[in-house]
Design a protein around this motif. Sequence first.
Motif, PDB file in Angstrom:
ATOM      1  N   ILE A  56      45.007 -21.784  72.086  1.00 31.95           N
ATOM      2  CA  ILE A  56      45.755 -20.523  72.109  1.00 31.95           C
ATOM      3  C   ILE A  56      45.831 -20.000  73.542  1.00 31.95           C
ATOM      4  N   LEU A  74      48.126  -8.267  66.251  1.00 31.32           N
ATOM      5  CA  LEU A  74      47.097  -8.988  65.514  1.00 31.32           C
ATOM      6  C   LEU A  74      47.141  -8.563  64.052  1.00 31.32           C
ATOM      7  N   LEU A  93      58.313 -18.806  64.183  1.00 34.55           N
ATOM      8  CA  LEU A  93      57.249 -19.793  64.371  1.00 34.55           C
ATOM      9  C   LEU A  93      57.784 -21.209  64.147  1.00 34.55           C
ATOM     10  N   ASN A 119      51.956 -13.061  64.485  1.00 32.52           N
ATOM     11  CA  ASN A 119      51.817 -14.122  65.485  1.00 32.52           C
ATOM     12  C   ASN A 119      53.035 -14.260  66.392  1.00 32.52           C
ATOM     13  N   ASN A 120      54.130 -13.577  66.071  1.00 34.95           N
ATOM     14  CA  ASN A 120      55.327 -13.657  66.913  1.00 34.95           C
ATOM     15  C   ASN A 120      55.119 -13.051  68.294  1.00 34.95           C
ATOM     16  N   LEU A 177      53.377 -14.202  70.446  1.00 30.95           N
ATOM     17  CA  LEU A 177      53.369 -15.362  71.346  1.00 30.95           C
ATOM     18  C   LEU A 177      54.776 -15.767  71.762  1.00 30.95           C
ATOM     19  N   GLY A 237      46.983 -19.536  58.603  1.00 34.49           N
ATOM     20  CA  GLY A 237      47.631 -19.206  59.862  1.00 34.49           C
ATOM     21  C   GLY A 237      46.878 -18.283  60.793  1.00 34.49           C
ATOM     22  N   GLN A 238      45.678 -17.842  60.419  1.00 35.60           N
ATOM     23  CA  GLN A 238      44.913 -16.951  61.294  1.00 35.60           C
ATOM     24  C   GLN A 238      43.512 -17.534  61.521  1.00 35.60           C
ATOM     25  N   TYR A 274      40.791 -14.224  71.398  1.00 36.22           N
ATOM     26  CA  TYR A 274      42.188 -14.136  70.951  1.00 36.22           C
ATOM     27  C   TYR A 274      42.755 -12.755  71.285  1.00 36.22           C
ATOM     28  N   TYR A 308      45.857 -11.956  73.733  1.00 37.70           N
ATOM     29  CA  TYR A 308      46.977 -11.135  73.248  1.00 37.70           C
ATOM     30  C   TYR A 308      47.282 -10.007  74.230  1.00 37.70           C
TER      31      TYR A 308
END
Length: 664
Positions: free
Chosen positions: A394, A429, A457, A514-515, A517, A553-554, A566, A570
Amino acid sequence: MEISSLPAIEQQLKSIQQLIQATKFNDAIEQSQLLLAQTTEKKQHIELWYLIAVAQRYAKDHAAALISINELLKLDEQHSRANQEKGYIHLALNQTVPAKAAFENAVKLNPSLMASWQQLIEIYQKTNQTSHVQQAANQLAKLKQLPPALLGVTQLMHEGKLLKAEQICRHFLQNNKRHIEGMCLLAEIGMELKIYDDAEFLLATALELDPNHITARSQYLNLLIRLGKYKLAASQVESLLAEQPNNLSFKVAKANVLTGLGKVEQAIRIYEQVIAQDHAIAGFHLQLGHALKAKGDIKRAVSAYQQAYQLKPDYGDAYWSLANTKTYRFSDEEIKQMQLQQENKALASLDSIQLYFATGKAFEDKQEYAKAFKAYQQGNAIQHKQSGFDIGKIEQQVAAQMKYCTHELFNQRGHLGLSAPDPIFIVGLPRAGSTLLEQILASHSQVDGTMELHNILGLAARLSGRNQNSVENQYPKNLAEITPDYFSRFGQQFIDETKVYREAAPYFIDKMPNNFLHIGLIRLILPNAKVIDARRSPMACCFSGFKQLFAEGQDFSYNLEDIGRYYQAYLKLMAHWDNVLPGSVLTVNHEDVVDDLDTQVRRMLDFCGLEFEQSCLDFHKTKRNIKTPSSEQVRQPIYKSATQQWQNFEQFLTPLKAVLGTTK
């Protein structure tokens, strides 16, 4: 002396196997025991105890073999071949009942063990268990039809050796390009490895070659549901029901699809019809509970979840689903039941994880914080170990976004995307208050709430390529090299694919956290989309994530140090977006929303270009389907009690505080 050379150990293990094949059992046992004393590696101990047990059984020292195989099972009770070997040993000792139990456990862990099925058929025949004979015979016949290479692939899959299984399966398909079972197996491996694009392509291709292949279509349907592609899934499930109209699994799948499409009332009716046909399946009650919860009928959802665990007392998902309503309070009797199930050595790991998280919630509600943290920690430890998550990857992704998504990129290519202003992305988050922000905005007459959409994603994954470590021109680096007209095409594709989740409002929300990213990608394909960063104070956000068991997914959330790193990554990336895309992202702090709802609501509406509506302040009165863990919390007025819940666990959170460098 510690042995450290892996090739040397592998060579010695191979030598022991050759001794067994040459019937030199005592030599094999002696070498194995010598090597056992020279290494401390758990994996090697497992292999050596297995070889010792096999050699002892062949040498007819059955009592010693049983001791050896039990030593292995102490190290790994989920070892399928060890359970099979235990079955053989019990048979040699004329102990039919424990032999049957061992073989049944072996095929439960690995359904591709032909030898265990064969032994079970013989045992079932001797004990006149006719229906069991037929089931075992059907499974054995299915396995015998597989080419030897694919049988080997299935065995490797069930042993968790996915990369080796993938390698063999790909090699098989190179020489058997139209082999449907091979394509289905490779797709299954792809789903396990979360290479969803490959799996989707394989299954779609398999159905082009053989449209009547029920297994391939069923597998394709399940994948589409997992990916949230409910419109495509709807056509697949109708095809399956046309072939098998009385198949209850397909009916349940249809209800799952309808829930995904927001047609929850229709889904509930189907679940109820299925349960009327077969009341004894715990999973049907669980699915009904999920639909009722999404609708907001918590009383009936709770009843459905309770029915599920009453039918199946070790059903971890039923207990966790109760805990995940956030408002349910477990009785003392239920807590005892969960603890009793946790002691079951045959309990599946997923049930164990879910029970630990549910027990943690139960003790937290009782203000027994030490017990609660221990339960959360146990559940997280198992989940973290199974996920194989690497926080370093990540951090590498964040570094790549910062390296390649520059001022220059957006100056040169920021005008190429689709001009549609429809989407409002809420990122951040998980457990940071994004569902609350979505509920506020979705209460506006001009905005549709949807769900956590996977489209961005999925696009990022496609741009990354099959092997993210081997291709030089990779996402996000390739954003500077892609043919210019692709950006508007990607934007249009996003709008088209998400229509199915919308009603009639001109704007809609994508709440995939998560978008964050991929804000650069979003800006390039949809330059007029709005992005809101749902932010929560570090300790509250991270601990709330740590005690939440996510569907998928987390994976960063199951270790305190990982979740802290994380969060830091972020923050670093969000600061980068503010620098290269000034004014493109609105940060909304959860604590500010709690303290001054009116001001923050007006900030968001102004940012989105929307007129103020009182319904946004009265968000808890809005009736809509909500599928996230916070669904019940956002159906209530704002409350402040959750903002400092982490402080009840502060004494246990030193690793997290050290990474964050904070006490808030």
